[in-house]
Design an enzyme around this catalytic site. Structure first.
Site: not given
Ligand code: GLY
Length: 587
Positions: A398, A470
């Site tokens: 991310t 998250s």
């Molecule tokens: N893929 C991590 C999140 O969206 O929390």
């Protein structure tokens, strides 16, 4: 049901004390991680009165700066940066993934664009139980792991509705980097090395990211500083620049995806890709010691739980606790995190499919939760029952981009393919790494996902549903004016990283660069360990151990970017996380 998670009334608001964010950081006593050198500490920020952009990669930050130079605003800069990250940092994010974009425009209006992936129409609750029994593999690697990507549609919408330039212009620097190549960072090389076994299962993918070693003649992943060229991805960017996002959602990309899925045991179809829609959502708002905190609503859990933890912490004078004994403050924050993550596992899911109770960010509920915290020891916690909860309902992935300009446009954009290199494959001929966001659902009940998170029925797999996230793009206001934006990468640690940036900046008065560089701790309720970054002050560790925390050390606590604004000097300060080789720049 559409977006039933609404803004709450802000009652029972208490101001216990107030540290000015522009106040000098005078008590520089907090430890910093060993991995962050003094040089990094001095150079992880930049200042400007005009505009600011911060990301994890210098080339991507430059793309944002270039957008500003072309007359673009913070939205144009953020999207140019995100699209360039999708090339030079595509193990973290890209157009094969999803995103949340929080925008505050120059008129003071907020927009929350949900570009989160959606489960394909053939997905169902038992999809992963049926194919894998109790093994987690298929929700993390290969065709079934991917949700329908939403990032590109959200980027296009952001530029079209809120930018001054075009998507074509935003694609330019990324297309150039893909076509001409760029030297890969150490982090890129390490991530490639760490995923080589899974990636080598997909020949079209290996062809892009692996090469023949000049001396041994063996095929191996690209290494640090070697130039990586991605011609297919360059062509994809050129096609989108020429034909728009339809090329992706209704044209060649959708066709190629359908074909590859059929050949590789996937369920995503041309229609699934064509039917993808972004959703305009209502941001989550709360107050914290006189500031207003604006976050991203479900299907992100980020905005809700950043708000919930801050509401709980408002019941404590953190600076006083810190001055008494730093471990006391860290203990209280860890216990608040634990309470929030217990609620996350129970109450959160896609609000278009399940009821998410409004009361989770109720100030009175926070008072009730705060009363459960014992200053002298850890307390076992279960999820609570927020008001109005209807009783029938019961490493290193991310990336975050922060942008702001002098006209008052602010952008917090978190984007992801989920874990490193997503589902570890590209759709052949497109160069697009596909996400493995299906693993953010509860793929198999009772079994933790890649981040060790457990969840409930509300986050089960369903056709067209968005997995719980998250990601926590956040903007903080004082007297209606933005003074801070933060966001982060790192799965569930995103929530706690954003909390630390806010606490360190607002409660402890650190400048944003310091606030982000400080060592962090993280608790997510399950597993029950308290994670501490590697070189926390030994006295804090002792103080936490004496309060019965089960401590585990961690070298990786995610990556956070932010921008602060000093209303007196009218200066932006951008900061990247010194745990990586990012860049903050302004004109
Ligand atoms: N893929 C991590 C999140 O969206 O929390």
């Amino acid at each position: 049901m559409n977006n039933r998670f609404l803004v709450l009334g802000l009652f029972a608001f208490t101001i216990t004390f107030n540290s000015s964010p522009s106040q000098a950081w005078q008590t520089a006593t907090l430890e910093r991680p060993a991995s962050v050198s003094q040089q990094d500490r001095l150079s992880n920020t930049a200042s400007s009165k005009m505009n600011m952009i911060a990301s994890v990669h210098p080339l991507a930050t430059r793309a944002g700066l270039d957008a500003f130079a072309q007359g673009g605003n913070a939205v144009d800069a953020a999207i140019a940066t995100a699209l360039t990250l999708g090339v030079v940092d595509n193990y973290n994010s890209g157009i094969g993934g999803g995103c949340f974009i929080l925008i505050r425009n120059s008129a003071g209006e907020f927009f929350a664009i949900d570009g989160r992936e959606m489960a394909p129409s053939a997905a169902h609750k038992n999809l992963f139980r049926d194919v894998q029994g109790s093994i987690s593999g298929p929700s993390r690697t290969g065709a079934l792991a991917s949700g329908v990507p939403g990032a590109l549609k959200a980027y296009g919408q952001a530029v079209e509705k809120h930018g001054r330039l075009s998507l074509k212009s935003a694609l330019r620097m990324g297309a150039k980097a893909a076509n001409e190549g760029f030297p890969i960072t150490r982090a890129y090389a390490d991530n490639l090395q760490g995923t080589k076994r899974q990636m080598s299962r997909f020949p079209a993918t290996a062809k892009i990211f692996f090469r023949e070693d000049p001396s041994s003649k063996q095929i191996r992943p690209y290494e640090f500083d070697e130039k990586l060229v991605q011609k297919d991805l360059a062509a994809t960017y050129a096609n989108i620049a020429q034909k728009g996002t339809d090329w992706f959602y209704h044209g060649e990309f959708a066709k190629a995806t359908d074909k590859w899925m059929k050949e590789n045991g996937g369920v995503m179809t041309f229609e699934d890709v064509s039917n993808y829609q972004t959703v305009d959502r209502t941001p989550v708002r709360t107050t914290y010691r006189g500031y207003e905190i604006v976050g991203f609503p479900p299907p992100s859990s980020g905005g809700v739980h950043v708000a919930q933890v801050l509401n709980i912490l408002e019941q404590f004078d953190l600076k006083q606790l810190y001055d008494d004994e730093p471990a006391k403050m860290y203990h209280v924050v860890a216990e608040a995190m634990k309470l929030a993550f217990a609620d996350r596992a129970y109450w959160l899911g896609d609000p278009d499919f399940v009821e998410v109770p409004l009361g989770l960010i109720d100030k009175n509920y926070a008072i009730e939760l705060a009363q459960r915290i014992d200053l002298s020891t850890v307390v076992a916690s279960q999820h609570g029952t927020p008001p109005n909860a209807d009783s029938e309902f019961f490493e290193r992935h991310t990336t975050h981009v922060a942008a702001a300009d002098a006209d008052g446009n602010w952008v917090a954009l978190t984007t992801t393919v989920n874990t490193t290199f997503g589902a570890k494959y590209v759709i052949p001929g497109t160069g697009v790494i596909m996400n493995n966001q299906m693993d953010d659902f509860v793929a198999i009940p009772g079994k933790p996902n890649a981040f060790g998170l457990v969840g409930g029925e509300k986050n089960s797999v369903e056709a067209g549903k968005r997995p719980l996230s998250s990601m926590s793009p956040t903007i903080v206001l004082r007297d209606g004016q933005p003074i801070l934006t933060v966001g982060a990468a790192g799965g569930p640690k995103i929530i706690t990283e954003v909390l630390w940036a806010i606490i360190n900046h607002l409660d402890l008065g650190m400048p944003i660069g310091e606030a982000i560089a400080q060592p962090r701790l993280h608790h997510q309720w399950a597993p029950t360990d308290l994670l501490l970054e590697s070189n926390f002050d030994p006295n804090v560790v002792k103080g936490l151990t004496s309060r019965n925390h089960s401590i585990r050390r961690s070298s990786g606590m995610g990556i956070c970017q932010g921008i602060s604004f000093d209303p007196v000097t009218k200066t932006f300060t951008g900061a990247y996380d010194p745990r990586t080789t990012g860049k903050a720049m302004g004109q």
